[in-house]
Design an enzyme around this catalytic site. Structure first.
Site, short mmCIF file in Angstrom:
data_model
loop_
_atom_site.label_atom_id
_atom_site.label_comp_id
_atom_site.label_asym_id
_atom_site.label_seq_id
_atom_site.Cartn_x
_atom_site.Cartn_y
_atom_site.Cartn_z
N LYS A 45 -1.23 -8.89 -6.39
CA LYS A 45 -1.80 -8.65 -7.73
C LYS A 45 -1.50 -9.79 -8.71
O LYS A 45 -0.57 -10.57 -8.50
CB LYS A 45 -1.31 -7.30 -8.26
CG LYS A 45 -2.01 -6.16 -7.51
CD LYS A 45 -1.67 -4.80 -8.04
CE LYS A 45 -2.45 -3.74 -7.25
NZ LYS A 45 -2.04 -2.38 -7.57
N ARG A 87 2.55 -0.24 -0.72
CA ARG A 87 1.16 -0.39 -0.26
C ARG A 87 0.85 -1.88 -0.23
O ARG A 87 0.90 -2.54 -1.27
CB ARG A 87 0.23 0.33 -1.25
CG ARG A 87 -1.26 0.22 -0.94
CD ARG A 87 -2.06 0.85 -2.07
NE ARG A 87 -3.48 0.83 -1.81
CZ ARG A 87 -4.28 -0.21 -2.05
NH1 ARG A 87 -3.78 -1.33 -2.55
NH2 ARG A 87 -5.56 -0.12 -1.79
N1 HH2 Z 1 -4.17 -0.64 -6.16
C1 HH2 Z 1 -5.40 -0.90 -5.68
C2 HH2 Z 1 -6.13 0.09 -5.00
N2 HH2 Z 1 -5.59 1.29 -4.76
N3 HH2 Z 1 -3.78 2.78 -4.92
C3 HH2 Z 1 -2.54 3.06 -5.35
N4 HH2 Z 1 -1.97 4.24 -5.09
N5 HH2 Z 1 -1.81 2.13 -6.07
C4 HH2 Z 1 -2.31 0.92 -6.37
O1 HH2 Z 1 -1.63 0.14 -7.09
C5 HH2 Z 1 -3.63 0.59 -5.92
C6 HH2 Z 1 -4.34 1.57 -5.18
C7 HH2 Z 1 -5.99 -2.26 -5.90
O2 HH2 Z 1 -5.78 -3.08 -4.79
P1 HH2 Z 1 -6.86 -3.37 -3.63
O3 HH2 Z 1 -7.25 -2.12 -2.93
O4 HH2 Z 1 -6.32 -4.43 -2.73
O5 HH2 Z 1 -8.08 -4.03 -4.39
P2 HH2 Z 1 -9.49 -3.46 -4.85
O6 HH2 Z 1 -9.24 -2.34 -5.79
O7 HH2 Z 1 -10.15 -4.66 -5.50
O8 HH2 Z 1 -10.21 -2.98 -3.62
#
Ligand code: HH2
Length: 261
Positions: free
Chosen positions: A197, A239
């Site tokens: 992030k 995660r």
């Molecule tokens: N962050 C993202 C997505 N889901 N779920 C939880 N519980 N906590 C988090 O901090 C969180 C999450 C964002 O990351 P990512 O899935 O890699 O990216 P994107 O939302 O662009 O798909």
């Protein structure tokens, strides 16, 4: 928890796993590397992301959930939509990971576990000048209220997650990480997701004395050091995108915690 984003636009791996077979293979590989749960998402929640229609999101994630479950992998569904969560649990997912903390009723009705995450606003607008009087108290009180409501519905497995990067400045995110013990003290298991992030780009620049934040694909040390920090401070799960490296760090942190006990 390993991440599989079946999206064209996720901030760090958008487009890489839009193909179902590629997503399933990636999820299986992350499980082999040591992930206990694979978090499957079909809608990016990065700052500025546009919502995805439910039918499109379902068609992205359901074959991937089915493929991973058939391979014996535990799956969580990363969604904001009740019908996507319901369909994913019917396909074998056992944890509803909801960045809006509002799908507890779906989790309760389907017998799944629940992750309540804190987000201010929605992904389209959340990074427009977020402000809090006391971010740690605000996030803790919100999460306890949602988690207690989820427990009252009969959900046995309820996680809380401060939502790093969701309607928060770099300082807010660092404050939450620095005071993670306040979330741990609530008694609910804590999930932390810092992996790749933006805050890590700034943390690296600050720590290493660089003038520019590190770009998204140069944040591995930040991901690993914040994962180690979170586990040391009492988080129960992280995660992450880079599972092999994180699993190796987790084993060292566990050994150190045992030596210190
Ligand atoms: N962050 C993202 C997505 N889901 N779920 C939880 N519980 N906590 C988090 O901090 C969180 C999450 C964002 O990351 P990512 O899935 O890699 O990216 P994107 O939302 O662009 O798909």
């Amino acid at each position: 928890m390993g991440v599989v984003n079946v999206t064209p636009d996720s901030f760090s791996d958008g487009g890489r796993y839009l193909d179902h077979a590629a997503a399933i293979a990636h999820g299986r590989e992350l499980a082999r590397q040591g992930a206990d749960i694979i978090d499957v998402g079909g809608e990016s929640t990065r700052p500025g992301a546009e919502p995805v229609p439910a039918a499109e999101e379902r068609s992205r994630v359901l074959p991937v959930v089915e493929g991973l479950v058939a391979a014996g992998v535990r799956v969580s569904i990363d969604t904001r939509k009740a019908d996507v969560a319901e369909a994913a649990v019917a396909a074998g997912a056992t944890l509803v990971n909801d960045v809006t903390a509002s799908l507890a009723e779906v989790a309760a009705a389907t017998g799944a576990g629940f992750v309540a995450m804190h987000m201010r606003g929605d992904p389209r607008t959340m990074q427009r000048r977020p402000q809090y009087d006391d971010v740690v108290a605000h996030v803790r009180d919100f999460l306890v209220e949602r988690a207690e409501a989820a427990r009252a519905l009969g959900i046995a497995e309820v996680w809380i997650d401060p939502g790093i990067g969701f309607g928060k400045t770099v300082e807010h995110n660092l404050d939450l990480l620095a005071n993670l013990d306040e979330l741990v003290a609530t008694g609910f298991p804590v999930l932390v997701a810092t992996s790749r992030k933006t805050t890590l780009g700034h943390l690296a620049a600050r720590a290493d004395g660089e003038s520019e934040p590190r770009p998204v694909h140069d944040r591995l040390e930040g991901s690993l050091s914040t994962a180690a920090w979170a586990l040391w401070r009492g988080a129960g799960m992280v995660r992450v995108h880079e599972v092999a490296e994180t699993a190796r760090v987790v084993r060292k942190v566990r050994a150190l915690l045992q030596a210190a006990a």
